[in-house]
Design an enzyme around this catalytic site. Structure first.
Site, PDB file in Angstrom:
ATOM      1  N   GLY A  99       0.827  -1.201   0.000  1.00 30.58           N
ATOM      2  CA  GLY A  99       0.000   0.000   0.000  1.00 30.58           C
ATOM      3  C   GLY A  99       0.860   1.249   0.000  1.00 30.58           C
ATOM      4  N   GLY A 146       0.095  -5.166   0.687  1.00 34.31           N
ATOM      5  CA  GLY A 146      -1.157  -5.065  -0.051  1.00 34.31           C
ATOM      6  C   GLY A 146      -1.180  -5.894  -1.313  1.00 34.31           C
ATOM      7  N   ASP A 172      -1.520  -7.506   7.510  1.00 34.05           N
ATOM      8  CA  ASP A 172      -2.978  -7.348   7.426  1.00 34.05           C
ATOM      9  C   ASP A 172      -3.485  -7.826   6.065  1.00 34.05           C
ATOM     10  OD1 ASP A 172      -1.784  -5.163   6.092  1.00 34.05           O
ATOM     11  OD2 ASP A 172      -3.507  -3.875   6.468  1.00 34.05           O
TER      12      ASP A 172
END
Length: 357
Positions: free
Chosen positions: A69, A117, A148
């Site tokens: 990201g 990401g 994440d």
């Protein structure tokens, strides 16, 4: 219709396949909010389009598939009220969930750097292709975050204690390692990809056989050689016990891991370990993303996130000043606070038409 070449994502139908092509080469195709929204919109449009039988995800040019990201923009946002960062994570997680629950099969070509990401948009795909150029990692603890974008679900299902090793150290693994661990299911030389993609667009119903036909046996996996060490030295869910095991071992590999971990955020490391305990307990991917959004909402406002991004990507002095500075100073109560449910008005929700798996 192909989007204008100046856009960061090219979304179009090619034959009987939908194409999502990351197109931000100067940033190694790092995801920003417009890219997330463009991909989400395309997937929603294709969901009920009978002419689209397969979704192909790759990058248009340059090296790397997706470096993660756009954390510099998010970190600068966190210095203010954090609204832009929260909006990014909210929409990124909606994209991750949409891809995970998508009815049509996806093929992703992890031909180059696939981190953060990038892992979040690769791992939901049914067919994941690694090449000799693949570099896979979840390096979030370096910038005060945790693995994440669904990382808890994907990593926690790996064999042995590989998840804990990858999450804490951010270790980079290659295409052969990805196949050995099940993170990729095909190893295909990069020189064969263009012709293969053209075939997939023409005959999407033959995706699995076409991929298998081009696949070759990968080279020996390097991570396979250290799996016994990983399982033994990263056996604990307590960070201090892992560090103690590495010190007690005293071998060269253990010393290398200690040097690596010394540079990571102690808070991020402890939160990452806790997440890997909690993730297998989440019944659906929706629950995983809701939990991760609660964690990330608090972490990207935590001082370690901005400090990690500053040290690595803004000032580039590689000298982050973590707070707390030591693992011992990160108390269980501090870790617990990251896992408290968000107030209902702030909680993450999937796109209204997504499934709940």
């Amino acid at each position: 219709m192909i989007d204008d070449a100046s856009t960061d994502t090219l979304t179009y139908i090619d034959g009987r396949a939908g194409r999502l092509r990351l197109n931000r080469p100067k940033a190694l195709h790092a995801l920003n909010l417009p890219m997330v929204r463009q991909m989400t919109q395309a997937l929603l449009e294709w969901q009920d389009d009978p002419s689209v039988r397969l979704v192909i995800i790759d990058h248009a040019e340059g090296r790397g598939f997706c470096a993660g990201g756009d954390v510099v923009t998010i970190a600068k946002s966190a210095q203010g009220h954090g609204a832009a960062g929260q909006a990014f994570f909210f929409q990124e997680y909606r994209l991750n969930h949409l891809m995970y629950t998508y009815a049509k099969p996806g093929v992703v070509f992890m031909d180059g750097i696939t981190m953060g990401g990038g892992v979040g948009i690769a791992c939901p795909c049914r067919y994941r292709v690694a090449t000799e150029r693949t570099i896979f990692a979840m390096p979030e603890t370096t910038i005060g975050l945790f693995p994440d974008v669904g990382g808890g679900r994907y990593l926690s299902r790996l064999r042995g204690r590989v998840a804990q090793y990858l999450a804490l150290t951010g270790a980079r693994i290659d295409g052969a390692d990805c196949v050995a661990l099940g993170l990729a299911n095909f190893y295909i030389p990069s020189k064969r990809l263009d012709a293969l993609k053209a075939q997939l667009c023409r005959e999407p119903e033959k995706a699995e056989s076409l991929l298998a036909g081009e696949a070759v046996a990968p080279p020996p996996s390097q991570i396979a050689e250290v799996l016994p060490l990983i399982d033994r030295l990263f056996a604990s869910d307590e960070y201090e016990e892992i560090l103690a095991a590495l010190r007690a071992d005293g071998g060269d590999w253990a010393k290398q891991q200690l040097d690596i971990l010394a540079k990571k955020s102690p808070t991020a490391c402890k939160v990452s370990l806790r997440m890997l305990v909690e993730s297998p307990r989440q019944p659906h991917f929706l629950d995983e993303m809701r939990m991760e959004f609660g964690i990330v909402t608090r972490m990207f406002r935590h001082g370690d996130f901005y400090e990690g991004v500053r040290a690595l990507l803004i000032d580039k002095d590689n000298a982050p000043r973590w707070n707390p500075a030591t693992p011992e100073a990160v108390t269980p109560a501090m870790v617990d606070s990251f896992f408290e449910p968000l107030p209902p008005r702030e909680a993450w929700t999937p796109h209204p038409i997504d499934g709940d798996e």
